[in-house]
Design an enzyme around this catalytic site. Structure first.
Site, PDB file in Angstrom:
ATOM      1  N   LYS A  22      10.531  32.742 -57.094  1.00 52.69           N
ATOM      2  CA  LYS A  22      10.378  33.394 -55.413  1.00 52.69           C
ATOM      3  C   LYS A  22      12.295  33.805 -55.221  1.00 52.69           C
ATOM      4  O   LYS A  22      12.528  34.888 -54.849  1.00 52.69           O
ATOM      5  CB  LYS A  22       9.685  32.659 -55.122  1.00 52.69           C
ATOM      6  CG  LYS A  22       9.177  33.911 -53.848  1.00 52.69           C
ATOM      7  CD  LYS A  22       8.345  32.896 -52.855  1.00 52.69           C
ATOM      8  CE  LYS A  22       7.991  33.156 -51.485  1.00 52.69           C
ATOM      9  NZ  LYS A  22       9.150  33.411 -50.374  1.00 52.69           N
ATOM     10  N   ASN A  23      12.165  32.181 -54.436  1.00 48.34           N
ATOM     11  CA  ASN A  23      13.563  32.681 -53.527  1.00 48.34           C
ATOM     12  C   ASN A  23      14.276  32.615 -53.882  1.00 48.34           C
ATOM     13  O   ASN A  23      15.732  33.816 -53.851  1.00 48.34           O
ATOM     14  CB  ASN A  23      14.080  31.230 -52.735  1.00 48.34           C
ATOM     15  CG  ASN A  23      12.702  30.759 -51.784  1.00 48.34           C
ATOM     16  OD1 ASN A  23      11.716  31.418 -51.297  1.00 48.34           O
ATOM     17  ND2 ASN A  23      12.336  29.659 -52.016  1.00 48.34           N
ATOM     18  N   CYS A 123       6.344  33.772 -43.021  1.00 51.79           N
ATOM     19  CA  CYS A 123       5.800  32.888 -42.459  1.00 51.79           C
ATOM     20  C   CYS A 123       6.029  32.174 -40.884  1.00 51.79           C
ATOM     21  O   CYS A 123       6.652  32.977 -40.460  1.00 51.79           O
ATOM     22  CB  CYS A 123       5.750  31.770 -43.773  1.00 51.79           C
ATOM     23  SG  CYS A 123       5.254  32.341 -44.834  1.00 51.79           S
ATOM     24  N   ARG A 128      13.243  31.108 -36.586  1.00 55.31           N
ATOM     25  CA  ARG A 128      14.328  31.504 -37.478  1.00 55.31           C
ATOM     26  C   ARG A 128      15.251  32.450 -37.317  1.00 55.31           C
ATOM     27  O   ARG A 128      14.922  34.201 -38.214  1.00 55.31           O
ATOM     28  CB  ARG A 128      13.595  31.749 -38.750  1.00 55.31           C
ATOM     29  CG  ARG A 128      12.695  30.565 -39.548  1.00 55.31           C
ATOM     30  CD  ARG A 128      12.202  30.349 -40.834  1.00 55.31           C
ATOM     31  NE  ARG A 128      11.061  31.080 -41.043  1.00 55.31           N
ATOM     32  CZ  ARG A 128      11.054  31.686 -42.092  1.00 55.31           C
ATOM     33  NH1 ARG A 128      11.298  31.338 -43.780  1.00 55.31           N
ATOM     34  NH2 ARG A 128       9.697  33.249 -42.190  1.00 55.31           N
ATOM     35  N   ASP A 313      10.831  22.547 -48.034  1.00 49.97           N
ATOM     36  CA  ASP A 313       9.520  23.695 -48.492  1.00 49.97           C
ATOM     37  C   ASP A 313       8.744  22.972 -49.565  1.00 49.97           C
ATOM     38  O   ASP A 313       8.094  23.562 -49.746  1.00 49.97           O
ATOM     39  CB  ASP A 313      10.261  24.611 -49.746  1.00 49.97           C
ATOM     40  CG  ASP A 313      10.327  26.264 -49.500  1.00 49.97           C
ATOM     41  OD1 ASP A 313      10.430  26.068 -47.861  1.00 49.97           O
ATOM     42  OD2 ASP A 313      11.277  27.310 -49.933  1.00 49.97           O
TER      43      ASP A 313
END
Length: 427
Positions: A22-23, A123, A128, A313
């Protein structure tokens, strides 16, 4: 709203395929903006975030075509073409859903000379800020303004002149954005204290395949010699090391044995070392990694940090696993200050966890008990799935749209290796 229903207690056993990362995918997709030629991405995971990013690119003028997609297949092949950038604005209604949308800033600035991007969402795991993204672009010659919730970036006529930026702290997203801006600069751009995550290496490999010139790939200093144009390329997304680590924890917490097909041990050394320390058998296979647990789990002391250290993560998944270890584990979260929101939900299932600031003490219990729980973010939702797999009785996980952002067909993969798990849809 969909829910995941689990009847716990089954030992997982078998072969489980690992999807594209995904990342990495969310970093490779915006590379299509850097050329007017087709960019084809293979092993692209079927995820809500990937679909959202595709919709954003469509709004900017990128055409997307999925080749030979069958509903039963994992992964997809997508060809993207930005023959002409028709818009340089990434609107709030898309960006608010997914923080990774900020990654169109660098390539739009490089290709079109300007970009307007809404401040991002994603999220709710802590503050961030994107200040390092902006400072890096400014160091390369961009002009940045923030107004009415949008970032407006512009390059001088003729493109970014280049420059040097040293990150005061490691930032994966800022490194990615800066790299994509640098590849079309007029001069050379140097990033010091750059992120070294495997997803950064994957991005550099695609950019290189498109004709970029990048020195220092895999290290903390990256130098990009700008090119006037890049060309198209075909590239396969790397396997998802976080998905693989999550399913490794599933094998461990259920006392099972899983062959994680496609997983790359080189990208997961800190994760695998922690599993071994916890008493889990880890074996490299020709086509992946075998994870097996047939004895008691040992407690751990872990601290999250940028790659190559233990990834943030994976903190929530290891916490779930360690709820059944024999002894007390200490987890310290150094990346995000609000990443323990899964703790009250795990406590509903019988976990013994106390949090003091950025440190959590997990005292192993004999058993977990199924309960209705609610996911708060992507990785927290996976921790609840793991707990449910090992718990006595039934667990019902709500807000599973978080899971769909990062785990391709989770219930199908787990069912195939023995889990009693199903998705309950409200229609």
């Amino acid at each position: 709203m969909d829910q995941i229903h689990i009847r716990g207690g089954a030992r997982l056993q078998g072969r489980l395929p690992i999807s594209g990362a995904k990342n990495a995918a969310l970093t490779l997709l915006p590379c299509a903006l850097l050329t007017d030629e087709p960019v084809t991405l293979r092993n692209l995971p079927r995820l809500a975030d990937v679909d959202s990013f595709g919709h954003l690119l469509n709004q900017l003028g990128v055409s997307t075509m999925i080749e030979g997609a069958r509903p039963e297949d994992f992964g997809r092949v997508m060809t993207l073409r930005a023959g002409r950038v028709t818009s340089t604005e990434a609107p709030y209604d898309i960006v608010r859903k997914m923080r990774a949308s900020i990654l169109v800033l660098g390539p739009l600035l490089a290709r079109a000379g300007e970009a307007t991007v809404s401040l991002p969402g994603g999220c709710a795991i802590g503050n961030r800020p994107i200040d390092l993204h902006l400072k890096a672009l400014e160091a390369f010659g961009a002009t940045i303004e923030i107004a009415a919730g949008y970032v407006r970036a512009s390059a001088p006529d003729g493109g970014l002149p280049g420059g040097t930026f040293s990150f005061p702290v490691v930032s994966v997203g800022a490194t990615e954005n800066a790299l994509m801006a640098a590849v079309l600069a007029n001069g050379s751009c140097t990033l010091e204290n750059a992120a070294r995550e495997p997803e950064i290496v994957d991005l550099c490999k695609l950019l290189t395949a498109m004709g970029a010139e990048i020195e220092g790939i895999g290290g903390g200093t990256l130098t990009v010699h700008g090119k006037k144009r890049l060309h198209g390329a075909t590239y396969s997304v790397m396997p998802d090391r976080i998905e693989a680590g999550s399913y490794a924890c599933a094998a461990a917490i259920t006392g099972g044995s899983l062959d994680l097909i496609g997983a790359n041990p080189a990208d997961m050394q800190a994760i695998l070392a922690a599993l071994r320390e916890a008493g889990v058998h880890v074996e490299a296979l020709r086509d992946g990694i075998r994870i097996a647990a047939d004895g008691p789990l040992r407690p751990l002391t872990l601290s999250t940090a940028p790659f190559p250290a233990f990834p943030t993560d994976m903190q929530a998944q290891f916490m779930a696993m360690l709820t059944l270890a024999q002894g007390a584990s200490v987890l310290t979260e150094t990346i995000f200050e609000n990443r323990y929101m899964h703790v009250p939900e795990l406590a509903r299932m019988g976990a013994d966890i106390s949090v003091n600031g950025r440190t959590a003490i997990v005292r192993g219990v004999e058993r977990l008990t199924g309960a209705p729980v609610m996911a708060t973010d992507l990785r927290a939702s996976m921790s609840l799935i793991l707990a449910g797999l090992a718990a006595e009785g039934e667990t019902l996980v709500s807000r599973v749209y978080h899971l769909d952002r990062g785990y391709e067909r989770l219930e199908e993969k787990l069912s195939a290796v023995g889990a009693d798990i199903e998705r309950i849809s409200d229609g």
